[in-house]
Design an enzyme around this catalytic site. Structure first.
Site, PDB file in Angstrom:
ATOM      1  N   ARG A  32     -18.432  -3.733   8.982  1.00  0.00           N
ATOM      2  CA  ARG A  32     -17.137  -3.231   9.444  1.00  0.00           C
ATOM      3  C   ARG A  32     -17.279  -1.838  10.040  1.00  0.00           C
ATOM      4  O   ARG A  32     -18.001  -1.004   9.513  1.00  0.00           O
ATOM      5  CB  ARG A  32     -16.157  -3.200   8.260  1.00  0.00           C
ATOM      6  CG  ARG A  32     -15.493  -4.541   8.065  1.00  0.00           C
ATOM      7  CD  ARG A  32     -14.714  -4.645   6.794  1.00  0.00           C
ATOM      8  NE  ARG A  32     -13.796  -3.544   6.515  1.00  0.00           N
ATOM      9  CZ  ARG A  32     -12.980  -3.529   5.469  1.00  0.00           C
ATOM     10  NH1 ARG A  32     -12.961  -4.550   4.623  1.00  0.00           N
ATOM     11  NH2 ARG A  32     -12.183  -2.510   5.252  1.00  0.00           N
ATOM     12  N   ARG A  69       0.821  -1.209   0.000  1.00  0.00           N
ATOM     13  CA  ARG A  69       0.000   0.000   0.000  1.00  0.00           C
ATOM     14  C   ARG A  69       0.853   1.256   0.000  1.00  0.00           C
ATOM     15  O   ARG A  69       0.315   2.360  -0.007  1.00  0.00           O
ATOM     16  CB  ARG A  69      -0.841   0.007   1.264  1.00  0.00           C
ATOM     17  CG  ARG A  69      -2.309  -0.294   1.030  1.00  0.00           C
ATOM     18  CD  ARG A  69      -2.967  -0.298   2.389  1.00  0.00           C
ATOM     19  NE  ARG A  69      -4.368  -0.072   2.320  1.00  0.00           N
ATOM     20  CZ  ARG A  69      -5.287  -1.044   2.317  1.00  0.00           C
ATOM     21  NH1 ARG A  69      -4.940  -2.292   2.322  1.00  0.00           N
ATOM     22  NH2 ARG A  69      -6.564  -0.732   2.286  1.00  0.00           N
TER      23      ARG A  69
HETATM   24  P1  AP5 Z   1      -8.668  -3.517   3.849  1.00  0.00           P
HETATM   25  O1  AP5 Z   1      -9.429  -4.525   4.598  1.00  0.00           O
HETATM   26  O2  AP5 Z   1      -7.599  -3.968   2.898  1.00  0.00           O
HETATM   27  O3  AP5 Z   1      -9.731  -2.578   3.130  1.00  0.00           O
HETATM   28  P2  AP5 Z   1      -9.716  -1.755   1.748  1.00  0.00           P
HETATM   29  O4  AP5 Z   1      -8.477  -1.769   0.943  1.00  0.00           O
HETATM   30  O5  AP5 Z   1     -10.222  -0.425   2.149  1.00  0.00           O
HETATM   31  O6  AP5 Z   1     -10.626  -2.576   0.860  1.00  0.00           O
HETATM   32  P3  AP5 Z   1     -12.036  -3.148   1.166  1.00  0.00           P
HETATM   33  O7  AP5 Z   1     -11.906  -4.437   1.932  1.00  0.00           O
HETATM   34  O8  AP5 Z   1     -12.907  -2.097   1.779  1.00  0.00           O
HETATM   35  O9  AP5 Z   1     -12.593  -3.363  -0.280  1.00  0.00           O
HETATM   36  P4  AP5 Z   1     -12.296  -4.450  -1.383  1.00  0.00           P
HETATM   37  O10 AP5 Z   1     -11.561  -3.809  -2.512  1.00  0.00           O
HETATM   38  O11 AP5 Z   1     -11.723  -5.710  -0.811  1.00  0.00           O
HETATM   39  O12 AP5 Z   1     -13.796  -4.693  -1.870  1.00  0.00           O
HETATM   40  P5  AP5 Z   1     -14.782  -5.919  -1.608  1.00  0.00           P
HETATM   41  O13 AP5 Z   1     -14.408  -7.080  -2.462  1.00  0.00           O
HETATM   42  O14 AP5 Z   1     -14.985  -6.150  -0.147  1.00  0.00           O
HETATM   43  O15 AP5 Z   1      -7.946  -2.492   4.843  1.00  0.00           O
HETATM   44  C1  AP5 Z   1      -8.640  -1.935   5.949  1.00  0.00           C
HETATM   45  C2  AP5 Z   1      -7.683  -1.056   6.755  1.00  0.00           C
HETATM   46  O16 AP5 Z   1      -6.584  -1.855   7.276  1.00  0.00           O
HETATM   47  C3  AP5 Z   1      -6.976   0.074   5.990  1.00  0.00           C
HETATM   48  O17 AP5 Z   1      -7.806   1.228   5.920  1.00  0.00           O
HETATM   49  C4  AP5 Z   1      -5.714   0.281   6.848  1.00  0.00           C
HETATM   50  O18 AP5 Z   1      -6.019   1.023   8.024  1.00  0.00           O
HETATM   51  C5  AP5 Z   1      -5.349  -1.118   7.280  1.00  0.00           C
HETATM   52  N1  AP5 Z   1      -4.426  -1.781   6.328  1.00  0.00           N
HETATM   53  C6  AP5 Z   1      -4.699  -2.870   5.548  1.00  0.00           C
HETATM   54  N2  AP5 Z   1      -3.640  -3.200   4.795  1.00  0.00           N
HETATM   55  C7  AP5 Z   1      -2.660  -2.301   5.095  1.00  0.00           C
HETATM   56  C8  AP5 Z   1      -1.326  -2.103   4.599  1.00  0.00           C
HETATM   57  N3  AP5 Z   1      -0.827  -2.888   3.633  1.00  0.00           N
HETATM   58  N4  AP5 Z   1      -0.621  -1.059   5.106  1.00  0.00           N
HETATM   59  C9  AP5 Z   1      -1.128  -0.266   6.079  1.00  0.00           C
HETATM   60  N5  AP5 Z   1      -2.380  -0.388   6.580  1.00  0.00           N
HETATM   61  C10 AP5 Z   1      -3.144  -1.397   6.091  1.00  0.00           C
HETATM   62  O19 AP5 Z   1     -16.122  -5.292  -2.233  1.00  0.00           O
HETATM   63  C11 AP5 Z   1     -16.830  -4.243  -1.570  1.00  0.00           C
HETATM   64  C12 AP5 Z   1     -18.343  -4.505  -1.691  1.00  0.00           C
HETATM   65  O20 AP5 Z   1     -18.736  -4.370  -3.057  1.00  0.00           O
HETATM   66  C13 AP5 Z   1     -18.766  -5.923  -1.259  1.00  0.00           C
HETATM   67  O21 AP5 Z   1     -20.007  -5.864  -0.601  1.00  0.00           O
HETATM   68  C14 AP5 Z   1     -18.894  -6.682  -2.581  1.00  0.00           C
HETATM   69  O22 AP5 Z   1     -19.905  -7.682  -2.500  1.00  0.00           O
HETATM   70  C15 AP5 Z   1     -19.268  -5.587  -3.575  1.00  0.00           C
HETATM   71  N6  AP5 Z   1     -18.672  -5.779  -4.900  1.00  0.00           N
HETATM   72  C16 AP5 Z   1     -17.427  -6.260  -5.184  1.00  0.00           C
HETATM   73  N7  AP5 Z   1     -17.221  -6.291  -6.516  1.00  0.00           N
HETATM   74  C17 AP5 Z   1     -18.348  -5.778  -7.078  1.00  0.00           C
HETATM   75  C18 AP5 Z   1     -18.750  -5.543  -8.434  1.00  0.00           C
HETATM   76  N8  AP5 Z   1     -17.931  -5.815  -9.477  1.00  0.00           N
HETATM   77  N9  AP5 Z   1     -19.992  -5.007  -8.635  1.00  0.00           N
HETATM   78  C19 AP5 Z   1     -20.807  -4.709  -7.584  1.00  0.00           C
HETATM   79  N10 AP5 Z   1     -20.491  -4.944  -6.288  1.00  0.00           N
HETATM   80  C20 AP5 Z   1     -19.274  -5.450  -6.034  1.00  0.00           C
END
Ligand code: AP5
Length: 216
Positions: free
Chosen positions: A161, A88
């Site tokens: 979450r 990241r």
């Molecule tokens: P993390 O858990 O990694 O969250 P994020 O990157 O913000 O990503 P999300 O999990 O929110 O989204 P996603 O892209 O996985 O989407 P999803 O598939 O769930 O990180 C959380 C926190 O941890 C960070 O803010 C930070 O504080 C810390 N952290 C983590 N890694 C770190 C690092 N490397 N360094 C430092 N800090 C770190 O999909 C979202 C929703 O949309 C779901 O409901 C899904 O069903 C739906 N969906 C998915 N695809 C589609 C589609 N094509 N069409 C319609 N709906 C869809």
């Protein structure tokens, strides 16, 4: 195969990483899930992660790098993995190269899920998961087959979450733009970057990822 999925919060990284785990036997390495497990355990790391995640900020690089180095060294990762949420920052990207270099291993591809930021709020605010097995759902795009019952384990309890609120999502997007998006050129210059339309429906995104991997 060793892959990275990159994209802003809600882009679909976790959804697609799980599918790659099922279709190709790659281990999903989600730093977000690892940190949420630490929060649930109540450990000192978990207490720090709780504060940082609820503020929408990033955890310190050293902590995350150590966490991934330890995980990548485990035997189940020998046959390949898909990184979801790591790297990241440019420092994390450089550390990953060092880790893989020491193992004489290399990345096969970095897949960027491109999305429209306005849609992300809807995606994130509609997300929920099974409180028992963690299966992910969405109010509009992926409802359980029977309302209120998890498709996977039959539980009727769901959770959301704490960082999925408008204020925290705005901070997470800011962190993505400022600290994570700058690593895209690093992978582009090394011809590893593949772009996939993350706005398409979930099955189409999976199809595009598989097509990109087949062309490697
Ligand atoms: P993390 O858990 O990694 O969250 P994020 O990157 O913000 O990503 P999300 O999990 O929110 O989204 P996603 O892209 O996985 O989407 P999803 O598939 O769930 O990180 C959380 C926190 O941890 C960070 O803010 C930070 O504080 C810390 N952290 C983590 N890694 C770190 C690092 N490397 N360094 C430092 N800090 C770190 O999909 C979202 C929703 O949309 C779901 O409901 C899904 O069903 C739906 N969906 C998915 N695809 C589609 C589609 N094509 N069409 C319609 N709906 C869809």
């Amino acid at each position: 195969m060793r892959l990275i999925l990159l994209g802003p919060p809600g882009a679909g990284k976790g959804t697609q990483a799980k599918r790659l785990e099922e279709s190709r036997g790659l281990v999903q390495l989600s730093t977000g899930d690892m940190l949420r497990a630490a929060v649930a355990s109540g450990s000192p790391l978990g207490q720090q992660a709780k504060r940082v995640m609820e503020a929408g900020e990033l955890m310190p690089d050293e902590i995350i790098i150590d966490m991934i180095a330890e995980r990548i060294g485990q035997p189940d990762c020998r046959n390949g993995f898909v990184l979801d949420g790591f790297p990241r920052t440019t420092r994390q990207a450089a550390a990953l190269d060092e880790m893989l270099g020491r193992k004489r291993a290399a990345l096969d591809a970095v897949i960027e899920l491109t999305v429209d930021e306005d849609a992300l709020i809807e995606r994130i605010s509609g997300r929920f998961s099974c409180a028992k097995c963690g299966a992910g759902y969405h109010e509009k795009y992926k409802r359980p087959k029977v309302d209120g019952v998890c498709d996977v384990c039959g539980s009727t309890e769901f959770s959301r979450r704490k960082d999925d609120n408008a204020e925290t999502v705005a901070a997470r997007l800011e962190a993505y733009r400022g600290q994570t998006a700058p690593i895209l050129p690093y992978y582009q210059e090394r011809s590893l970057l593949r772009r996939v339309d993350g706005m398409a429906d979930m099955n189409e995104v999976t199809r595009q990822i598989e097509a990109a991997l087949a062309a490697l």
